[in-house]
Design a protein around this motif. Structure first.
Motif: not given
Length: 385
Positions: A40-69
């Motif tokens: 399944l294609a997933t996207c985890i939206v993180e709070r930028s102050p806690y995120s480790r950086g910019g948009r990143a892969a998560f597993g084979a089908h997902g991504q991590i997307m930091p958005i400002w807070s």
């Protein structure tokens, strides 16, 4: 990558699956790992102050997307959830999954944007001691929005799911947390660093916030007759507070108390696996992932008798009276004395833990998605097991 095709599931309402502590964060990470294994294609939206950086892969089908807070205990969840929901309105995931009652205040906005919304109730956060009157009202509003605007509603605690149905008039599907830890490595370096001996310390795991009641644990520990045992508090405060400052002073004043800070990965596994006892004196829990993690490593546990902990249905000796330092000290003394004669025996929790499997949780969650979005099942059918 999920951004190259339609996102099946978008997760919001958490800080970060890699850079933050907490049960919601561990819940989302483990759940998305199962979805990734299903294709399944997933996207985890993180709070930028806690995120480790910019948009990143998560597993084979997902991504991590930091958005400002903003990094503010009072405003970050609300501000980030609104921005994440607006972004979801642009990228159109098949399901928007909102975690915790505070972020769920955006459920009406998400529905207005035409999104299919599922919310998970991780606990009545307005019962936490750190919140003022206005914040508690906002959290209650978020809970109400879950009940009346989400197309799918999940609760991680069985007793709470029944209470919510009775009070709010709508059903919440009970789907518990589960447990998943990295494999135990053969290198206990962290024990040497903290000057710990296997089987000679009590451990607690959690954020340094008033409802976790680490201060009760320190005071109870100070009454122990045994002086060869230490107390290790694993966790940190997301935001500096009077409680975390007072707790540090209290820990300094009691010999044998070690503030180990935030730990994860192999360090955390080693600390849990070698403890004589795991203690969780909280006055508030959604569903105690930390206790399940300790139990998965065969550790004896001592938990407060709040409903979320009692839902585990452990033997009576595994519980103490909430907020009673005297009872906690007595139970600590009794449990440690019993173990000293047996050489810290491992406890077989297999039967209890059989109900807390992430693959089962993932499949049950997909069933809720099917109910919330009539097209979801057909769209992902080829990729489900």
């Amino acid at each position: 990558m999920a951004n190259k095709r339609t996102i099946d599931i978008m997760m919001i309402g958490l800080r970060s699956v890699n850079g933050a502590q907490g049960g919601v964060e561990r819940h989302v990470r483990s759940l998305v790992e199962e979805f990734d294994a299903m294709g399944l294609a997933t996207c985890i939206v993180e709070r930028s102050p806690y995120s480790r950086g910019g948009r990143a892969a998560f597993g084979a089908h997902g991504q991590i997307m930091p958005i400002w807070s903003p990094r503010s205990a009072s405003y970050e969840a609300l501000a980030h959830s609104v921005l994440a929901t607006l972004w979801a309105g642009l990228v159109r995931p098949r399901v928007l999954h909102v975690h915790a009652i505070g972020p769920s205040i955006v459920a009406p906005l998400a529905r207005l944007l035409g999104l299919h919304v599922v919310c998970t109730h991780h606990g009545r956060d307005y019962d936490r001691q750190k919140w003022g009157t206005f914040a508690k009202l906002v959290l209650r509003l978020g809970e109400w929005c879950q009940a009346h605007f989400a197309q799918g509603r999940i609760c991680v605690a069985q007793s709470l799911s029944l209470q919510l149905k009775a009070e709010l008039g709508v059903p919440f599907t009970y789907i518990p947390n589960a447990v998943k830890l990295p494999p135990l490595s053969g290198d206990p370096t962290i024990l040497d660093q903290l000057q710990l001996q296997p089987g000679k310390y009590v451990i607690n795991l959690g954020r340094l916030v008033p409802e976790k009641r680490q201060d009760d644990l320190i005071r109870a520990f100070s009454r122990l007759a045994r002086k060869d045992v230490k107390l290790v508090l694993v966790g940190s405060a997301d935001h500096p507070s009077q409680y975390s400052e007072d707790l540090a002073k209290l820990a300094d004043a009691v010999p044998g108390v070690i503030m180990a800070g935030f730990r994860q990965g192999s360090d955390l596994v080693q600390l849990l696996a070698n403890a004589a006892l795991f203690a969780l004196p909280s006055s508030h829990e959604g569903m105690p992932i930390a206790a399940l993690e300790a139990m998965s490593l065969s550790r004896p546990v001592l938990l407060s008798d709040i409903p979320a902990n009692m839902d585990l249905m452990l033997p009576p000796e595994c519980y103490h009276k909430t907020a009673s330092v005297e009872d906690l000290a007595e139970k600590l003394e009794h449990r440690l004395a019993a173990q000293s004669d047996a050489g810290v025996p491992a406890v077989d929790w297999t039967e209890v833990l059989s109900a807390y499997n992430w693959r089962t949780v993932a499949r049950q969650t997909l069933d809720v998605y099917d109910q919330a979005s009539t097209g979801f099942s057909q769209a992902v059918k080829a990729r489900r097991p």
